[in-house]
Motif scaffolding. Structure first.
Motif, PDB file in Angstrom:
ATOM      1  N   ASP A  56      -1.729  -0.279   3.258  1.00 33.12           N
ATOM      2  CA  ASP A  56      -2.709  -1.275   3.641  1.00 33.12           C
ATOM      3  C   ASP A  56      -3.407  -1.945   2.526  1.00 33.12           C
ATOM      4  O   ASP A  56      -3.777  -2.826   2.446  1.00 33.12           O
ATOM      5  CB  ASP A  56      -3.290  -0.701   5.057  1.00 33.12           C
ATOM      6  CG  ASP A  56      -4.498  -1.538   5.168  1.00 33.12           C
ATOM      7  OD1 ASP A  56      -4.157  -2.891   5.766  1.00 33.12           O
ATOM      8  OD2 ASP A  56      -5.702  -1.383   5.302  1.00 33.12           O
ATOM      9  N   ARG A  57      -3.960  -0.756   1.762  1.00 27.47           N
ATOM     10  CA  ARG A  57      -5.009  -0.816   0.713  1.00 27.47           C
ATOM     11  C   ARG A  57      -4.048  -1.711  -0.585  1.00 27.47           C
ATOM     12  O   ARG A  57      -4.911  -2.754  -1.120  1.00 27.47           O
ATOM     13  CB  ARG A  57      -5.639   0.300   0.026  1.00 27.47           C
ATOM     14  CG  ARG A  57      -6.443   1.259   1.161  1.00 27.47           C
ATOM     15  CD  ARG A  57      -7.405   0.279   1.625  1.00 27.47           C
ATOM     16  NE  ARG A  57      -8.390   1.222   2.491  1.00 27.47           N
ATOM     17  CZ  ARG A  57      -8.165   1.642   3.898  1.00 27.47           C
ATOM     18  NH1 ARG A  57      -7.071   1.603   4.485  1.00 27.47           N
ATOM     19  NH2 ARG A  57      -9.105   2.399   4.551  1.00 27.47           N
ATOM     20  N   LEU A  58      -3.027  -1.289  -1.117  1.00 23.03           N
ATOM     21  CA  LEU A  58      -2.277  -1.887  -1.880  1.00 23.03           C
ATOM     22  C   LEU A  58      -2.097  -3.306  -1.520  1.00 23.03           C
ATOM     23  O   LEU A  58      -2.293  -4.513  -2.330  1.00 23.03           O
ATOM     24  CB  LEU A  58      -1.041  -1.423  -2.130  1.00 23.03           C
ATOM     25  CG  LEU A  58      -0.881   0.048  -2.889  1.00 23.03           C
ATOM     26  CD1 LEU A  58       0.278   0.632  -2.749  1.00 23.03           C
ATOM     27  CD2 LEU A  58      -1.586  -0.116  -4.424  1.00 23.03           C
ATOM     28  N   ARG A  59      -1.856  -3.715  -0.201  1.00 22.47           N
ATOM     29  CA  ARG A  59      -1.564  -5.023   0.222  1.00 22.47           C
ATOM     30  C   ARG A  59      -2.946  -5.816  -0.075  1.00 22.47           C
ATOM     31  O   ARG A  59      -3.127  -7.067  -0.407  1.00 22.47           O
ATOM     32  CB  ARG A  59      -1.142  -5.133   1.772  1.00 22.47           C
ATOM     33  CG  ARG A  59      -0.941  -6.499   2.291  1.00 22.47           C
ATOM     34  CD  ARG A  59      -0.168  -6.709   3.678  1.00 22.47           C
ATOM     35  NE  ARG A  59      -0.605  -5.291   4.540  1.00 22.47           N
ATOM     36  CZ  ARG A  59      -0.092  -4.422   4.910  1.00 22.47           C
ATOM     37  NH1 ARG A  59       0.947  -4.265   4.348  1.00 22.47           N
ATOM     38  NH2 ARG A  59      -0.505  -3.512   5.634  1.00 22.47           N
ATOM     39  N   GLY A  60      -4.060  -5.356   0.429  1.00 21.77           N
ATOM     40  CA  GLY A  60      -5.386  -6.003   0.347  1.00 21.77           C
ATOM     41  C   GLY A  60      -5.832  -6.134  -1.268  1.00 21.77           C
ATOM     42  O   GLY A  60      -6.412  -7.202  -1.375  1.00 21.77           O
ATOM     43  N   LEU A  61      -5.310  -5.129  -2.182  1.00 18.72           N
ATOM     44  CA  LEU A  61      -5.695  -5.368  -3.547  1.00 18.72           C
ATOM     45  C   LEU A  61      -4.983  -6.676  -3.947  1.00 18.72           C
ATOM     46  O   LEU A  61      -5.314  -7.329  -4.994  1.00 18.72           O
ATOM     47  CB  LEU A  61      -5.687  -4.342  -4.212  1.00 18.72           C
ATOM     48  CG  LEU A  61      -6.766  -3.217  -3.881  1.00 18.72           C
ATOM     49  CD1 LEU A  61      -6.240  -1.749  -4.418  1.00 18.72           C
ATOM     50  CD2 LEU A  61      -7.870  -3.377  -4.287  1.00 18.72           C
ATOM     51  N   VAL A  62      -3.583  -6.602  -3.505  1.00 21.89           N
ATOM     52  CA  VAL A  62      -2.684  -7.597  -4.250  1.00 21.89           C
ATOM     53  C   VAL A  62      -3.507  -9.051  -3.432  1.00 21.89           C
ATOM     54  O   VAL A  62      -3.281 -10.120  -4.275  1.00 21.89           O
ATOM     55  CB  VAL A  62      -1.287  -7.387  -3.549  1.00 21.89           C
ATOM     56  CG1 VAL A  62      -0.433  -8.934  -3.774  1.00 21.89           C
ATOM     57  CG2 VAL A  62      -0.812  -6.380  -4.368  1.00 21.89           C
ATOM     58  N   ALA A  64      -6.171  -9.723  -2.858  1.00 23.23           N
ATOM     59  CA  ALA A  64      -7.514 -10.289  -3.380  1.00 23.23           C
ATOM     60  C   ALA A  64      -7.363 -10.540  -4.790  1.00 23.23           C
ATOM     61  O   ALA A  64      -8.242 -10.690  -5.629  1.00 23.23           O
ATOM     62  CB  ALA A  64      -8.520  -9.036  -3.180  1.00 23.23           C
ATOM     63  N   ASP A  65      -6.048 -10.399  -5.630  1.00 25.32           N
ATOM     64  CA  ASP A  65      -5.612 -10.676  -6.755  1.00 25.32           C
ATOM     65  C   ASP A  65      -6.114  -9.718  -7.801  1.00 25.32           C
ATOM     66  O   ASP A  65      -6.516  -9.839  -8.836  1.00 25.32           O
ATOM     67  CB  ASP A  65      -6.161 -12.131  -7.132  1.00 25.32           C
ATOM     68  CG  ASP A  65      -5.659 -12.444  -8.574  1.00 25.32           C
ATOM     69  OD1 ASP A  65      -4.552 -12.220  -8.837  1.00 25.32           O
ATOM     70  OD2 ASP A  65      -6.182 -13.348  -9.336  1.00 25.32           O
ATOM     71  N   ILE A  66      -6.307  -8.343  -7.336  1.00 22.40           N
ATOM     72  CA  ILE A  66      -6.919  -7.437  -8.070  1.00 22.40           C
ATOM     73  C   ILE A  66      -5.629  -6.757  -8.849  1.00 22.40           C
ATOM     74  O   ILE A  66      -5.707  -6.323 -10.093  1.00 22.40           O
ATOM     75  CB  ILE A  66      -7.816  -6.493  -7.123  1.00 22.40           C
ATOM     76  CG1 ILE A  66      -9.018  -6.959  -7.081  1.00 22.40           C
ATOM     77  CG2 ILE A  66      -8.057  -5.133  -8.048  1.00 22.40           C
ATOM     78  CD1 ILE A  66      -9.864  -6.364  -6.128  1.00 22.40           C
ATOM     79  N   ALA A  85      -6.082  -9.800 -14.326  1.00 25.25           N
ATOM     80  CA  ALA A  85      -7.340  -9.864 -15.207  1.00 25.25           C
ATOM     81  C   ALA A  85      -8.377  -9.661 -14.139  1.00 25.25           C
ATOM     82  O   ALA A  85      -9.461  -9.080 -14.758  1.00 25.25           O
ATOM     83  CB  ALA A  85      -7.487 -11.349 -15.752  1.00 25.25           C
ATOM     84  N   LYS A  86      -8.381 -10.095 -13.122  1.00 22.35           N
ATOM     85  CA  LYS A  86      -9.446  -9.713 -12.206  1.00 22.35           C
ATOM     86  C   LYS A  86      -9.948  -8.267 -11.966  1.00 22.35           C
ATOM     87  O   LYS A  86     -10.936  -7.917 -12.054  1.00 22.35           O
ATOM     88  CB  LYS A  86      -9.311 -10.754 -10.816  1.00 22.35           C
ATOM     89  CG  LYS A  86     -10.444 -10.488  -9.895  1.00 22.35           C
ATOM     90  CD  LYS A  86     -10.022 -11.326  -8.695  1.00 22.35           C
ATOM     91  CE  LYS A  86     -11.000 -11.268  -7.534  1.00 22.35           C
ATOM     92  NZ  LYS A  86     -10.506 -12.077  -6.478  1.00 22.35           N
ATOM     93  N   GLY A  87      -8.488  -7.682 -11.804  1.00 20.07           N
ATOM     94  CA  GLY A  87      -8.635  -6.207 -11.747  1.00 20.07           C
ATOM     95  C   GLY A  87      -9.048  -5.411 -12.880  1.00 20.07           C
ATOM     96  O   GLY A  87      -9.919  -4.590 -12.743  1.00 20.07           O
ATOM     97  N   GLU A  88      -8.422  -5.904 -13.797  1.00 20.98           N
ATOM     98  CA  GLU A  88      -9.145  -5.423 -15.410  1.00 20.98           C
ATOM     99  C   GLU A  88     -10.514  -5.499 -15.596  1.00 20.98           C
ATOM    100  O   GLU A  88     -11.221  -4.364 -16.267  1.00 20.98           O
ATOM    101  CB  GLU A  88      -8.448  -5.810 -16.578  1.00 20.98           C
ATOM    102  CG  GLU A  88      -6.913  -5.295 -16.434  1.00 20.98           C
ATOM    103  CD  GLU A  88      -6.165  -5.625 -17.736  1.00 20.98           C
ATOM    104  OE1 GLU A  88      -6.616  -6.519 -18.410  1.00 20.98           O
ATOM    105  OE2 GLU A  88      -4.994  -5.091 -17.946  1.00 20.98           O
TER     106      GLU A  88
END
Length: 155
Positions: A56-62, A64-66, A85-88
């Motif tokens: 669930d968390r990985l899906r949400g981070l994907v 959100a383009d993180i 880049a947004k995640g970095e």
């Protein structure tokens, strides 16, 4: 109980950020991604989190383009999660949390991991907000300029 206000309507950048990455697992996934973790199983082993929560968390981070999913770098059939880049751009937040924890959550002499500069092997210097003139900027020297219609106080 009143329904929760949609976070996309929230005028506070801190509230929107915490809604997206503020839960324990999301932030620890981002931390591990900075440390080079890329595969689902490796995140799970590192964090000890249940598969459904991690998924669930990985899906949400994907979403959100993180993080982004890409084919594994070793040519296997796996996919890997990599920071966008947004995640970095979350790196200063992770460093600030690390440094706050080092300062306030460990006893003197207690062992903990240390973030070092790869170029020289020395610990990363403490972060602090700076004013336009380069001087330290304490909380008392700042204020939040509210958007019109935002009647809340203290944020």
């Amino acid at each position: 109980m009143p329904s929760r206000k949609p976070i996309s309507d929230e005028p506070c950048p801190v509230a929107r950020s915490v809604d997206l990455i503020g839960d324990r697992w999301s932030l620890l996934i981002v931390r591990d991604a900075f440390d080079g973790t890329r595969r689902f199983g490796d995140f799970q082993r590192s964090l000890g989190v249940a598969r459904n929560i991690l998924s669930d968390r990985l899906r949400g981070l994907v979403e959100a383009d993180i993080l982004a999913l890409q084919d594994a770098s070793d040519g296997t059939a796996y996919q890997e999660y990599v920071l966008t880049a947004k995640g970095e751009s979350l790196f200063p937040i992770v460093v600030a949390l690390r440094q706050w924890g080092e300062q306030h959550l460990f006893q003197r002499g207690e062992r903990h991991s240390v973030l070092v500069d790869k170029r020289n092997g020395k610990p990363v210097p403490r972060m602090e907000p700076l004013g336009r003139d380069g001087s330290a900027l304490p909380p008392s020297a700042t204020l939040v300029r509210r958007v019109p219609g935002d009647e809340r106080e203290g944020r």
